[in-house]
Design a protein around this motif. Structure first.
Motif, short mmCIF file in Angstrom:
data_model
loop_
_atom_site.label_atom_id
_atom_site.label_comp_id
_atom_site.label_asym_id
_atom_site.label_seq_id
_atom_site.Cartn_x
_atom_site.Cartn_y
_atom_site.Cartn_z
N ARG A 67 0.83 -1.20 0.00
CA ARG A 67 0.00 0.00 0.00
C ARG A 67 0.86 1.25 0.00
O ARG A 67 1.82 1.35 0.74
CB ARG A 67 -0.91 0.03 1.24
N ASN A 78 8.37 15.30 2.49
CA ASN A 78 7.35 14.60 1.72
C ASN A 78 6.92 15.43 0.50
O ASN A 78 6.84 14.92 -0.63
CB ASN A 78 6.16 14.29 2.63
N ASN A 86 -5.78 16.91 -6.73
CA ASN A 86 -6.45 16.28 -5.60
C ASN A 86 -7.96 16.26 -5.82
O ASN A 86 -8.64 15.30 -5.48
CB ASN A 86 -6.17 17.07 -4.32
N PHE A 91 -7.18 12.63 -8.71
CA PHE A 91 -6.05 12.15 -9.52
C PHE A 91 -6.54 11.21 -10.63
O PHE A 91 -5.83 10.28 -11.02
CB PHE A 91 -5.02 11.43 -8.64
N MET A 150 -9.98 3.58 7.83
CA MET A 150 -9.41 3.93 6.52
C MET A 150 -8.27 2.99 6.14
O MET A 150 -8.18 2.55 4.99
CB MET A 150 -8.94 5.39 6.52
N GLU A 187 -7.08 14.28 2.97
CA GLU A 187 -7.71 15.17 3.94
C GLU A 187 -8.04 16.52 3.33
O GLU A 187 -8.84 17.29 3.88
CB GLU A 187 -6.78 15.36 5.16
N PHE A 195 -14.20 14.44 7.25
CA PHE A 195 -12.81 14.21 7.68
C PHE A 195 -11.88 14.10 6.48
O PHE A 195 -10.85 14.77 6.40
CB PHE A 195 -12.75 12.94 8.56
C1 LIG Z 1 -5.51 10.97 6.79
C2 LIG Z 1 -4.63 11.19 5.58
C3 LIG Z 1 -4.86 12.26 4.75
C4 LIG Z 1 -4.08 12.46 3.60
N1 LIG Z 1 -4.38 13.50 2.75
C5 LIG Z 1 -3.72 13.63 1.58
C6 LIG Z 1 -4.11 14.62 0.64
O1 LIG Z 1 -5.03 15.42 0.86
N2 LIG Z 1 -3.46 14.65 -0.56
C7 LIG Z 1 -2.45 13.79 -0.86
O2 LIG Z 1 -1.90 13.88 -1.97
N3 LIG Z 1 -2.03 12.86 0.03
C8 LIG Z 1 -2.66 12.74 1.23
N4 LIG Z 1 -2.30 11.76 2.12
C9 LIG Z 1 -1.22 10.82 1.78
C10 LIG Z 1 0.05 11.05 2.60
O3 LIG Z 1 0.76 12.13 2.07
C11 LIG Z 1 0.85 9.74 2.55
O4 LIG Z 1 0.15 8.72 3.22
C12 LIG Z 1 2.24 9.87 3.19
O5 LIG Z 1 3.02 10.80 2.51
C13 LIG Z 1 2.96 8.50 3.22
O6 LIG Z 1 3.10 8.00 1.90
P1 LIG Z 1 2.48 6.61 1.44
O7 LIG Z 1 0.98 6.67 1.70
O8 LIG Z 1 2.77 6.52 -0.03
O9 LIG Z 1 3.10 5.52 2.25
C14 LIG Z 1 -3.04 11.56 3.29
C15 LIG Z 1 -2.80 10.48 4.15
C16 LIG Z 1 -3.58 10.29 5.28
C17 LIG Z 1 -3.32 9.10 6.16
#
Ligand SMILES: Cc1cc2nc3c(=O)[nH]c(=O)nc-3n(C[C@H](O)[C@H](O)[C@H](O)COP(=O)(O)O)c2cc1C
Length: 221
Positions: A10, A93, A118, A122, A148, A166, A188
Motif C-alpha cells: 500500500r 514529503n 487532488n 487524480f 481507513m 484530507e 474528515f
Molecule cells: C488521513 C490522511 C490524509 C491524507 N491526505 C492527503 C491529501 O489530501 N493529498 C495527498 O496527496 N495525500 C494525502 N495523504 C497521503 C500522505 O501524504 C501519505 O500517506 C504519506 O506521505 C505517506 O506515503 P504513502 O501513503 O505513499 O506511504 C493523506 C494520508 C492520510 C493518512
C-alpha cells in the motif's frame, strides 16, 4: 495475500487509469472494513461511496471552483506551528513528491495546479468520503483512521490502489451539493480509489519512514 504484503504494497497513488471499479468490490470492502476496531465499538465512521454521475459532477464543480486561494479546512489539519521533527518530515514529503513530478520549488503556479489534481481524485473513478458527527472527539477520529487503513489494505487485496485525502475538508460545501453528508457531520477525508496508472510521474514516489529509534522504545526485550 499476507497482511504484511498488503501493508508493504500500500502506498498513496496519485494517478489512476480511467478503468472503472466494480461497484460490488467497493461494497464488499466497505462491508469487511466494518470489522475494524473502535473504542467501545462505537463505530464512528460514516462513508459515502461515490462513482459515476455524482462523482463526475463533483469533479466538474471542483474544476470550476479550484483557485489559488484555497479555503480554510473544517478542522486544523496540522498543528500550527508544526514542531520538529514532524515539520521536516512533512516538508521532505512535499519536496519528494514535487521532485517526482519535476516541478521546482520556484514554480508556484505549477505546484498549485498540481494540488488541484487532488480535487479530480487524480483521475480515480471511485471515491469514499469519510464523515463523523461533530461531537466526536480525538479517540473517535483515531477510529476513523483505523477504518481507513483497513479499507486501503482490503483494496490492495482486490488489486486496487488508493490515496487518502484530507484536503477535501476544505470543500465540504461543494461536496454536499452532490453527496448528502449531514451538516452536523464533519467531513474528515476522502479516499481516491482505482487502478494505478504506472506511467504517472507522481506514482514514482516512494516515501521514507523515520528510523525505528525515532518512533519506538523497547522495554524488557
Ligand atoms: C488521513 C490522511 C490524509 C491524507 N491526505 C492527503 C491529501 O489530501 N493529498 C495527498 O496527496 N495525500 C494525502 N495523504 C497521503 C500522505 O501524504 C501519505 O500517506 C504519506 O506521505 C505517506 O506515503 P504513502 O501513503 O505513499 O506511504 C493523506 C494520508 C492520510 C493518512
Amino acid at each position: 495475500m499476507e497482511v504484511r504484503e498488503a501493508v508493504l504494497r500500500r502506498r498513496s497513488v496519485r494517478g489512476f487509469l480511467p478503468k472503472p471499479v466494480d461497484p460490488e468490490t467497493l461494497r464488499r470492502v466497505i462491508a469487511i472494513a466494518t470489522r475494524a476496531p473502535s473504542g467501545g465499538n462505537v463505530q464512528p465512521w460514516h462513508v459515502a461511496a461515490v462513482i459515476g454521475a455524482p462523482l463526475a459532477a463533483l469533479k466538474q464543480a471542483m474544476a470550476e471552483s479550484y483557485g489559488a486561494a484555497e479555503p480554510e479546512p473544517e478542522y486544523a489539519i496540522y498543528p500550527s506551528p508544526l514542531p520538529e521533527p514532524y515539520r521536516s518530515r512533512r516538508f521532505a514529503n512535499g519536496e519528494q513528491l514535487y521532485a517526482a513530478l519535476g516541478i521546482p520549488r520556484a514554480e508556484k503556479a505549477a505546484r498549485l495546479c498540481w494540488l488541484g489534481q487532488n480535487y479530480q481524485f487524480f483521475g480515480a473513478p471511485a471515491a469514499f468520503f469519510i464523515h463523523t458527527p461533530r461531537f466526536m472527539g480525538a479517540p473517535q477520529w483515531a477510529d476513523l483512521g483505523m477504518w481507513m487503513q483497513t479499507v486501503m489494505l482490503l483494496l490492495i487485496e482486490e488489486g486496487l490502489t488508493s490515496c487518502a485525502q484530507e484536503c477535501w475538508s476544505r470543500y465540504p460545501g461543494i461536496v454536499r451539493r452532490f453527496i448528502p453528508i449531514p451538516e452536523e457531520h464533519v467531513l474528515f477525508a476522502a479516499i481516491a480509489i482505482g487502478f494505478e496508472d504506472e506511467a504517472a510521474p507522481a506514482n514514482a514516489l516512494r516515501t521514507d519512514r523515520a528510523p525505528l529509534g525515532e518512533v519506538a522504545t523497547f522495554h524488557g526485550f
